[in-house]
Motif scaffolding. Structure first.
Motif, mmCIF file in Angstrom:
data_model
loop_
_atom_site.group_PDB
_atom_site.id
_atom_site.type_symbol
_atom_site.label_atom_id
_atom_site.label_comp_id
_atom_site.label_asym_id
_atom_site.label_seq_id
_atom_site.Cartn_x
_atom_site.Cartn_y
_atom_site.Cartn_z
ATOM 1 N N THR A 107 84.321 0.267 7.575
ATOM 2 C CA THR A 107 84.171 0.572 8.989
ATOM 3 C C THR A 107 85.541 0.375 9.612
ATOM 4 O O THR A 107 86.156 -0.679 9.440
ATOM 5 N N THR A 108 86.028 1.404 10.307
ATOM 6 C CA THR A 108 87.381 1.381 10.866
ATOM 7 C C THR A 108 87.360 1.875 12.301
ATOM 8 O O THR A 108 86.870 2.968 12.576
ATOM 9 N N TYR A 109 87.905 1.075 13.208
ATOM 10 C CA TYR A 109 88.098 1.523 14.583
ATOM 11 C C TYR A 109 89.227 2.547 14.617
ATOM 12 O O TYR A 109 90.185 2.442 13.864
ATOM 13 N N PHE A 110 89.118 3.517 15.525
ATOM 14 C CA PHE A 110 90.206 4.479 15.710
ATOM 15 C C PHE A 110 90.358 4.832 17.180
ATOM 16 O O PHE A 110 89.421 4.728 17.973
ATOM 17 N N THR A 111 91.564 5.247 17.508
ATOM 18 C CA THR A 111 91.873 5.889 18.777
ATOM 19 C C THR A 111 92.603 7.171 18.425
ATOM 20 O O THR A 111 93.501 7.159 17.575
ATOM 21 N N ALA A 112 92.199 8.277 19.011
ATOM 22 C CA ALA A 112 92.861 9.560 18.761
ATOM 23 C C ALA A 112 93.371 10.108 20.085
ATOM 24 O O ALA A 112 92.619 10.229 21.051
ATOM 25 N N ASN A 113 94.666 10.398 20.118
ATOM 26 C CA ASN A 113 95.301 11.003 21.281
ATOM 27 C C ASN A 113 95.535 12.479 20.980
ATOM 28 O O ASN A 113 96.165 12.808 19.974
ATOM 29 N N LEU A 114 95.002 13.343 21.811
ATOM 30 C CA LEU A 114 95.117 14.782 21.631
ATOM 31 C C LEU A 114 95.809 15.365 22.861
ATOM 32 O O LEU A 114 95.336 15.174 23.984
ATOM 33 N N THR A 126 93.371 14.355 25.827
ATOM 34 C CA THR A 126 92.110 13.653 25.621
ATOM 35 C C THR A 126 92.405 12.426 24.784
ATOM 36 O O THR A 126 93.223 12.484 23.858
ATOM 37 N N VAL A 127 91.751 11.332 25.095
ATOM 38 C CA VAL A 127 91.834 10.128 24.279
ATOM 39 C C VAL A 127 90.417 9.823 23.806
ATOM 40 O O VAL A 127 89.488 9.721 24.615
ATOM 41 N N ASN A 156 84.984 9.231 26.339
ATOM 42 C CA ASN A 156 86.328 9.698 26.070
ATOM 43 C C ASN A 156 87.020 10.014 27.388
ATOM 44 O O ASN A 156 86.368 10.237 28.409
ATOM 45 N N LEU A 157 88.348 10.012 27.380
ATOM 46 C CA LEU A 157 89.131 10.204 28.595
ATOM 47 C C LEU A 157 89.856 11.535 28.593
ATOM 48 O O LEU A 157 90.228 12.045 27.537
ATOM 49 N N GLY A 158 90.117 12.075 29.768
ATOM 50 C CA GLY A 158 90.958 13.257 29.902
ATOM 51 C C GLY A 158 90.182 14.554 29.856
ATOM 52 O O GLY A 158 88.995 14.618 30.192
ATOM 53 N N ASN A 159 90.850 15.599 29.404
ATOM 54 C CA ASN A 159 90.281 16.944 29.317
ATOM 55 C C ASN A 159 89.401 17.020 28.066
ATOM 56 O O ASN A 159 89.885 17.253 26.964
#
Length: 163
Positions: A107-114, A126-127, A156-159
């Motif tokens: 199990t792994t936490y992630f953050t993806a910035n697009l 988008t985050v 999620n944040l953003g567009n």
């Protein structure tokens, strides 16, 4: 520092023969998990074979639900980040290894910035916040993800049309 100077690193990561002889099982699994962000962020299709089994199943939700086989996983993910600059960051990771069956789960936490680079939406971002639940198996080539389930943890944040 220029990005192109680091591209040989991708070839090194793809070589599991060296990794298998010098890393512990835990470290080999961690290396597989850590290769995923490089594969998707560099949009390096061949590197996905260092992450997933040939018959992998992945559920990233929405249009990326129920991807079966490495070709579907790779093509679906690469299509989802076309026109985007991305940076996936992995955080807290728990790994449970069953050495007898050569299987593991993590199990792994992630953050993806697009960030959009397409002219009509350039600069939109988008985050994404979530976690990956992975089943892994040891293959002749090294540890690979055989099943991945993405779970979003917060809004999620953003567009949101980007992600």
């Amino acid at each position: 520092m220029h990005l192109h100077r680091h591209l040989p690193l991708l070839a090194i990561l793809a070589s599991t023969a060296l990794a298998k002889s010098t890393l512990t099982t835990f470290e080999q699994i961690q290396q597989t998990l850590n290769t995923y962000p490089l594969a998707i962020d560099f949009k390096n299709g061949p590197l996905f074979t260092s992450v997933f089994t040939q018959d992998a199943f992945a559920n990233y939700t929405g249009p990326l639900s129920n991807l079966t086989g490495i070709d579907a996983v790779r093509e679906g993910l690469l299509a989802s980040v076309a026109g985007l600059a991305t940076q996936h960051q992995l955080g807290t990771t728990l790994i449970d290894i069953d050495e007898d069956s050569k299987e593991a789960n993590s199990t792994t936490y992630f953050t993806a910035n697009l960030v959009s680079v397409a002219p009509e939406t350039a600069g939109s971002f988008t985050v994404l916040f979530g976690l990956y639940r992975d089943d892994l198996v040891e293959t002749k080539e090294g540890w690979r993800i055989s099943r991945r389930q993405l779970e979003f943890m917060t809004p999620n944040l953003g567009n949101l049309t980007l992600g």
